[in-house]
Design an enzyme around this catalytic site. Structure first.
Site, mmCIF file in Angstrom:
data_model
loop_
_atom_site.group_PDB
_atom_site.id
_atom_site.type_symbol
_atom_site.label_atom_id
_atom_site.label_comp_id
_atom_site.label_asym_id
_atom_site.label_seq_id
_atom_site.Cartn_x
_atom_site.Cartn_y
_atom_site.Cartn_z
ATOM 1 N N HIS A 218 0.820 -1.225 0.000
ATOM 2 C CA HIS A 218 0.000 0.000 0.000
ATOM 3 C C HIS A 218 0.854 1.275 0.000
ATOM 4 O O HIS A 218 1.028 1.951 1.009
ATOM 5 C CB HIS A 218 -1.061 0.022 1.093
ATOM 6 C CG HIS A 218 -0.670 -0.415 2.473
ATOM 7 N ND1 HIS A 218 0.428 0.073 3.143
ATOM 8 C CD2 HIS A 218 -1.270 -1.277 3.327
ATOM 9 C CE1 HIS A 218 0.484 -0.478 4.334
ATOM 10 N NE2 HIS A 218 -0.531 -1.303 4.473
ATOM 11 N N ASN A 221 1.202 4.628 2.320
ATOM 12 C CA ASN A 221 0.643 4.404 3.643
ATOM 13 C C ASN A 221 1.576 3.573 4.498
ATOM 14 O O ASN A 221 2.104 2.552 4.052
ATOM 15 C CB ASN A 221 -0.727 3.717 3.536
ATOM 16 C CG ASN A 221 -1.774 4.638 2.925
ATOM 17 O OD1 ASN A 221 -2.169 4.491 1.772
ATOM 18 N ND2 ASN A 221 -2.203 5.618 3.690
ATOM 19 N N ASP A 250 -9.047 4.703 -2.946
ATOM 20 C CA ASP A 250 -10.389 4.878 -2.389
ATOM 21 C C ASP A 250 -10.724 6.328 -2.069
ATOM 22 O O ASP A 250 -11.817 6.620 -1.567
ATOM 23 C CB ASP A 250 -10.568 4.026 -1.132
ATOM 24 C CG ASP A 250 -9.655 4.440 0.025
ATOM 25 O OD1 ASP A 250 -8.750 5.277 -0.193
ATOM 26 O OD2 ASP A 250 -9.832 3.920 1.137
ATOM 27 N N HIS A 253 -7.072 6.966 1.440
ATOM 28 C CA HIS A 253 -5.711 6.556 1.797
ATOM 29 C C HIS A 253 -4.641 7.396 1.116
ATOM 30 O O HIS A 253 -3.569 7.619 1.691
ATOM 31 C CB HIS A 253 -5.499 5.078 1.463
ATOM 32 C CG HIS A 253 -6.051 4.137 2.484
ATOM 33 N ND1 HIS A 253 -7.383 3.847 2.578
ATOM 34 C CD2 HIS A 253 -5.436 3.437 3.472
ATOM 35 C CE1 HIS A 253 -7.580 3.005 3.579
ATOM 36 N NE2 HIS A 253 -6.412 2.740 4.139
ATOM 37 N N ASP A 277 -7.231 -3.667 0.136
ATOM 38 C CA ASP A 277 -7.014 -3.716 1.590
ATOM 39 C C ASP A 277 -8.360 -3.843 2.300
ATOM 40 O O ASP A 277 -8.572 -3.300 3.386
ATOM 41 C CB ASP A 277 -6.260 -2.476 2.077
ATOM 42 C CG ASP A 277 -5.584 -2.689 3.432
ATOM 43 O OD1 ASP A 277 -5.425 -3.853 3.845
ATOM 44 O OD2 ASP A 277 -5.233 -1.691 4.082
ATOM 45 N N ALA A 311 -8.135 1.823 9.293
ATOM 46 C CA ALA A 311 -8.010 0.394 9.593
ATOM 47 C C ALA A 311 -8.476 -0.410 8.393
ATOM 48 O O ALA A 311 -9.597 -0.924 8.344
ATOM 49 C CB ALA A 311 -8.828 0.036 10.831
ATOM 50 N N GLY A 312 -7.609 -0.508 7.383
ATOM 51 C CA GLY A 312 -8.018 -1.155 6.145
ATOM 52 C C GLY A 312 -8.942 -0.238 5.365
ATOM 53 O O GLY A 312 -9.061 0.960 5.647
#
Length: 394
Positions: A218, A221, A250, A253, A277, A311-312
């Protein structure tokens, strides 16, 4: 042996180029050819998708959950099956079920489940992505700091012993918690090693790439950022021809401007590819769940801990494709490659990611607005909305 059949549509994208008014010929779960509709052999069984787009099925290398199941909380074959089915609804035909940092006994259960899923040939299951626990506490993200630790010889021996048993093996590690020699041994055993959750500097990445690390987890991040005097892991990732980079598209992020800069900077041969994720919320109306005994809250498209830490993600792969195409302005073919061809190359899955002769017949049928019509794995329809597209895609 299954009978050969054809799927026809106004457009087929084979992973490299578009074919107009074309047919996908499938035989025994594999692509036999993409050809003009007029060139189909007489008498072959065919299904017409009308004004649809057929594209390679999506491949997601970072899936923590779906369908109400978080793999950490249900490390079983049933959990894997539920996750794969949940993501098939959004065009994903192959995925790496991901275990977030957890206790050693949970990892053992997860690997046993992965082995059983691989042995059973669960549709959509590609392998396990072990994200941790050998990370950096400084860049822990949502990972429980009490469970993060350096890799020991016993850890390494166990991972090497299990490598060939649960499909494609992938692991995310931080240079702070593993040595280049450990990475080299993991690569020799078959692991795809990804660097992530790390505060290493740019120069510190080089020995790990030399040892065989080929991915970055990712991008942007939980990693050292690109600075004016210290490029960090981000700088190493964008300039290294060896590092394939997962990206969560998304809108939360990574800022869209930052994504555009990254896409312009990363020219190959390794590429930026899409990952979700995704957590257990995909395909459900869940308002939250627990991770390592901590509450995760679902609000306005975001998943966060109580302190606001992401968190994801609460997104599916089709939505990522649409975001890259519609919001970021990437050509549709490039957005599709980022969800299929590029992750297949990154994980070393040579029969997936495109629809050329000999490839697995994993594909998605999309409607005029890039809405899902149906998802197919090895030539079998595993999900359909039940309504064929009725107008042309621009």
């Amino acid at each position: 042996m299954s009978q050969a059949f054809a799927i026809t549509a106004s457009r087929i994208f084979d992973g490299h180029k578009f074919h107009e008014d074309a047919a996908l010929l499938v035989d025994n779960g594999r692509v036999k050819a993409v050809l003009a509709r007029a060139d189909l052999p007489a008498g072959i069984s065919r299904q017409d998708m009308g004004y649809a787009l057929i594209a390679p099925g999506f491949i997601d290398l970072q899936v923590n959950g779906g369908g109400g199941v978080l793999f950490n909380n249900d490390p079983t074959v049933t959990g894997i099956r539920t996750i794969c089915k949940a993501h098939a609804r959004y065009g994903t035909t192959a995925l790496m079920v991901t275990l977030i940092t957890d206790a050693p006994e949970i990892k053992r259960e997860a690997i046993a489940a992965g082995e059983a899923a691989a042995r059973a040939g669960e549709p959509g299951y590609l392998g396990l992505h072990l994200e941790g626990p050998h990370l950096s506490i400084a860049r822990k993200g949502t990972h429980d700091p009490a469970l993060i630790r350096p890799m020991t010889q016993a850890d390494l021996d166990y991972l090497v012993e299990q490598a060939s048993r649960f499909g494609i093996p992938m692991i995310t590690v931080a240079p702070e918690s593993v040595t280049p020699d450990q990475v080299r041994r993991l690569v020799e055993a078959g692991y795809r090693v990804s660097l992530g959750h790390t505060d290493t500097n740019c120069a510190g990445v080089e020995p790990y790439v030399a040892a065989g690390a080929t991915l970055v987890t990712h991008l942007f991040n939980a990693m050292s950022p690109l600075g004016n005097r210290e490029p960090g892991l981000v700088g190493a990732a964008l300039t290294s021809p060896a590092l394939h980079c997962g990206l969560i598209a998304d809108g939360f992020h990574v800022d869209p401007v930052t994504i555009k800069i990254a896409l312009a900077a990363k020219t190959g041969p390794a590429h930026i590819f899409l990952v979700t994720d995704a957590m257990s919320t995909i395909g459900t109306d869940q308002t939250g769940f627990d991770l390592n005994g901590r509450a995760v809250y679902r609000r306005d498209g975001r998943l966060t801990l109580s302190d606001g830490t992401l968190a994801g993600a609460d997104i599916d792969m089709l939505s990522c494709v649409r975001y890259v195409h519609e919001t970021l302005g990437q050509p549709l073919e490039e957005a599709l490659r980022m969800a299929s061809l590029y992750p297949a190359e990154a994980i070393g899955a040579p029969t997936k990611g495109s629809l050329v002769t000999g490839q697995d017949a994993d594909f998605v049928v999309l409607g005029p607005d890039l809405d899902i019509h149906s998802t197919w794995i090895a030539g079998t329809c595993v999900f359909t909305e039940g309504a064929e597209p009725s107008r042309a895609i621009a």
